[in-house]
Design a protein around this motif. Structure first.
Motif, PDB file in Angstrom:
ATOM      1  N   PHE A  29       0.849  -1.176   0.000  1.00  0.00           N
ATOM      2  CA  PHE A  29       0.000   0.000   0.000  1.00  0.00           C
ATOM      3  C   PHE A  29       0.887   1.229   0.000  1.00  0.00           C
ATOM      4  N   VAL A  30       0.328   2.332  -0.385  1.00  0.00           N
ATOM      5  CA  VAL A  30       1.050   3.596  -0.322  1.00  0.00           C
ATOM      6  C   VAL A  30       0.169   4.589   0.409  1.00  0.00           C
ATOM      7  N   PRO A  31       0.482   4.920   1.650  1.00  0.00           N
ATOM      8  CA  PRO A  31      -0.354   5.867   2.379  1.00  0.00           C
ATOM      9  C   PRO A  31      -0.227   7.258   1.797  1.00  0.00           C
ATOM     10  N   LEU A 108       1.344  -5.255  -5.649  1.00  0.00           N
ATOM     11  CA  LEU A 108       1.002  -4.176  -6.560  1.00  0.00           C
ATOM     12  C   LEU A 108       1.246  -4.621  -7.991  1.00  0.00           C
ATOM     13  N   SER A 109       0.415  -4.183  -8.913  1.00  0.00           N
ATOM     14  CA  SER A 109       0.724  -4.392 -10.318  1.00  0.00           C
ATOM     15  C   SER A 109       1.862  -3.454 -10.695  1.00  0.00           C
ATOM     16  N   ILE A 110       2.516  -3.742 -11.801  1.00  0.00           N
ATOM     17  CA  ILE A 110       3.653  -2.917 -12.201  1.00  0.00           C
ATOM     18  C   ILE A 110       3.205  -1.490 -12.505  1.00  0.00           C
ATOM     19  N   SER A 111       1.995  -1.327 -13.029  1.00  0.00           N
ATOM     20  CA  SER A 111       1.502   0.027 -13.316  1.00  0.00           C
ATOM     21  C   SER A 111       1.196   0.780 -12.026  1.00  0.00           C
ATOM     22  N   GLU A 112       0.618   0.075 -11.021  1.00  0.00           N
ATOM     23  CA  GLU A 112       0.363   0.714  -9.730  1.00  0.00           C
ATOM     24  C   GLU A 112       1.672   1.114  -9.059  1.00  0.00           C
ATOM     25  N   ALA A 113       2.653   0.205  -9.095  1.00  0.00           N
ATOM     26  CA  ALA A 113       3.938   0.495  -8.461  1.00  0.00           C
ATOM     27  C   ALA A 113       4.598   1.711  -9.096  1.00  0.00           C
ATOM     28  N   GLU A 114       4.569   1.766 -10.422  1.00  0.00           N
ATOM     29  CA  GLU A 114       5.186   2.898 -11.115  1.00  0.00           C
ATOM     30  C   GLU A 114       4.490   4.202 -10.746  1.00  0.00           C
ATOM     31  N   HIS A 116       2.709   4.926  -7.984  1.00  0.00           N
ATOM     32  CA  HIS A 116       2.948   5.298  -6.592  1.00  0.00           C
ATOM     33  C   HIS A 116       4.376   5.811  -6.392  1.00  0.00           C
ATOM     34  N   LEU A 117       5.344   5.120  -6.985  1.00  0.00           N
ATOM     35  CA  LEU A 117       6.734   5.527  -6.801  1.00  0.00           C
ATOM     36  C   LEU A 117       7.035   6.837  -7.521  1.00  0.00           C
TER      37      LEU A 117
END
Length: 473
Positions: A29-31, A108-114, A116-117
């Motif tokens: 998750f990303v708060p 996380l999916s790779i698109s979600e990770a990208e 968020h980061l």
């Protein structure tokens, strides 16, 4: 300490409400970031060391509380984020968020990770263990889509100053993948903080080893290698200390490419080697072992039951070896066949090839019998193994502390929790009687267990010591 923690929760956390864009779950998750706030009075009253002890000793497994703490003020955020984002799992395959769930959270999916980061790049500074996972066996997916490539290369190129371990699995055809993914993977592998790499992939060029960072000491490689490609640069030489090699083809190409003359692989400082392969491929291992003869301390050879008899292996140069594991997997072989006995003779000849003066302390022999009648294990010529030690006791038994033999049966996964293969225990005293020297010296340990089709963990075996064997007779 517990009273302080309780006051901390009651007075502050119970009034906290999660932001709408928070996703609960360890490191998936990303708060939502909040502006820095003044610390609550109870936080100001505690020394920073006490706050650190509370979080590290009492809250590591309480992700919800740590997430709440991280949203209160910048001081607690700094203390919580190293634990919240210590391990991050990203799925590169569209089906991973459905099929793979760990510790109550989906990757996380790779698109979600990208996304968020990119929005919160500060998170990257907290990641110590990054897991980028793919699903094997999807023949319809031979390469990444352009958007997936862009997302993946962003994640791989993002600086992670605390990164220690990288798990990377990618089941695609590398020849059909653009250079941006290759370059991004090389960038992450060359990270100066990286210490351990788990690489699971299909036919990746051997050049990849030339991009490992200077502090990578442990490699677990599973899959296939393709020959060196002249158009891909070699940055440096890779000097592992701990190496696990698991080939997925029967041609021996993995070992051939790994230790090829021009390979960036250098085993001169290798200390532990776990090698899983077909029997005939073992002949390729001799040269590699000679290059690490003075440093290798632990050697484990796992021979598949398919693919032919194990090739001759010479250990005479391994004077620093302290632990040796050999296997005899006959789960797919008729026990009465000559091949089953040949595999046992291979174990005996390999042990006989040890140097006369050695540092060896432990020998472990794993024997997988599959659905074979357990009574057939009594037909193994155990006396031949005993004679090896009886004839050279003044040398091999000087440092040797145990010769452990574990007999295991492969069962359905649902039954694998019954680790003790109880129906074989009654045969153990008869086996021990065939090895009088090892019994007399107290070196012999016998064990039985069930497993789900993979090589078992010796710690889970039911071991019978010489003294207890004597009581059973």
């Amino acid at each position: 300490m517990r009273r302080t923690l309780h006051r901390f929760k009651v007075r502050y956390l119970n009034r906290y409400e999660f932001s709408s864009n928070s996703k609960l779950g360890p490191a998936t998750f990303v708060p939502g970031f909040i502006p820095a706030k003044p610390c609550p009075s109870i936080v100001d009253a505690l020394p920073i060391d006490i706050i650190h002890l509370i979080i590290s000793h009492y809250l590591q497994d309480d992700m919800e509380t740590m997430l709440a703490l991280s949203q209160t003020c910048s001081l607690l955020r700094q203390q919580c984020y190293p634990y919240i984002f210590q391990t991050v799992t990203i799925g590169t395959h569209p089906m991973i968020p459905i099929h793979r769930r760990e510790t109550g959270a989906k990757p996380l999916s790779i698109s979600e990770a990208e996304a968020h980061l990119r929005e919160f790049p500060q998170i990257a500074d907290q990641i110590q263990h990054l897991r980028i996972l793919d699903i094997p066996g999807d023949v319809r997916r031979t390469k990444l889509m352009p958007e997936e490539e862009n997302n993946l290369q962003y994640v791989l190129k993002l600086p992670m100053k605390r990164l220690r371990t990288l798990e990377f699995s990618m089941f695609i055809h590398w020849e059909s993948t653009s250079d941006i993914v290759w370059d991004a993977l090389c960038t992450m592998l060359s990270s100066p903080t990286l210490e351990e790499v788990v690489l699971i992939t299909l036919a990746i060029p051997t050049n990849i080893f030339g991009h490992f960072g200077p502090n990578v000491k442990r490699l677990d490689f599973r899959g296939q290698l393709s020959p060196l490609e002249s158009d891909r640069a070699l940055k440096s030489c890779f000097l592992p200390q701990d190496l696990i090699i698991r080939g997925t083809t029967g041609a021996g190409t993995l070992l051939t490419q790994t230790f090829a003359q021009l390979s960036p692989f250098n085993v001169s400082k290798l200390e532990t080697l776990d090698y899983y392969a077909r029997g005939p491929d073992l002949v390729l291992l001799d040269e590699a072992l000679s290059n690490c003869a003075r440093t290798l301390r632990c050697l484990k050879i796992f021979v598949a039951s398919w693919g032919g008899l194990p090739g001759a292996l010479t250990l005479r140069r391994l004077s620093s070896l302290t632990s040796l594991v050999l296997t005899m997997d006959i789960a797919m072989i008729e026990f009465s066949s000559a091949e089953a006995l040949d595999r046992f003779h291979w174990i005996c000849s390999t042990i006989s090839s040890l140097p006369d003066v050695t540092s060896l302390e432990k020998i472990h022999i794993l024997i997988g019998i599959g659905s074979v009648d357990t009574a057939c294990i009594l037909d193994i010529p155990w006396g031949e193994l005993d004679a090896i030690f009886a004839c050279s006791k003044q040398y091999r038994c000087r440092t040797l502390r145990s010769v452990r033999i574990t007999i295991y049966r492969e069962t359905a996964p649902i039954l694998s929790s019954e680790f003790n293969c109880l129906d074989m225990i009654n045969d153990l005293p008869s086996i021990a009687n065939m090895m009088p020297f090892l019994m007399k010296t107290g070196l012999l340990e016998l064990g039985t267990m069930n497993t789900d089709g993979v090589y078992p963990d010796p710690a889970q075996a039911l071991n019978i010591t010489p003294s207890s064997l004597g009581q059973r007779r």
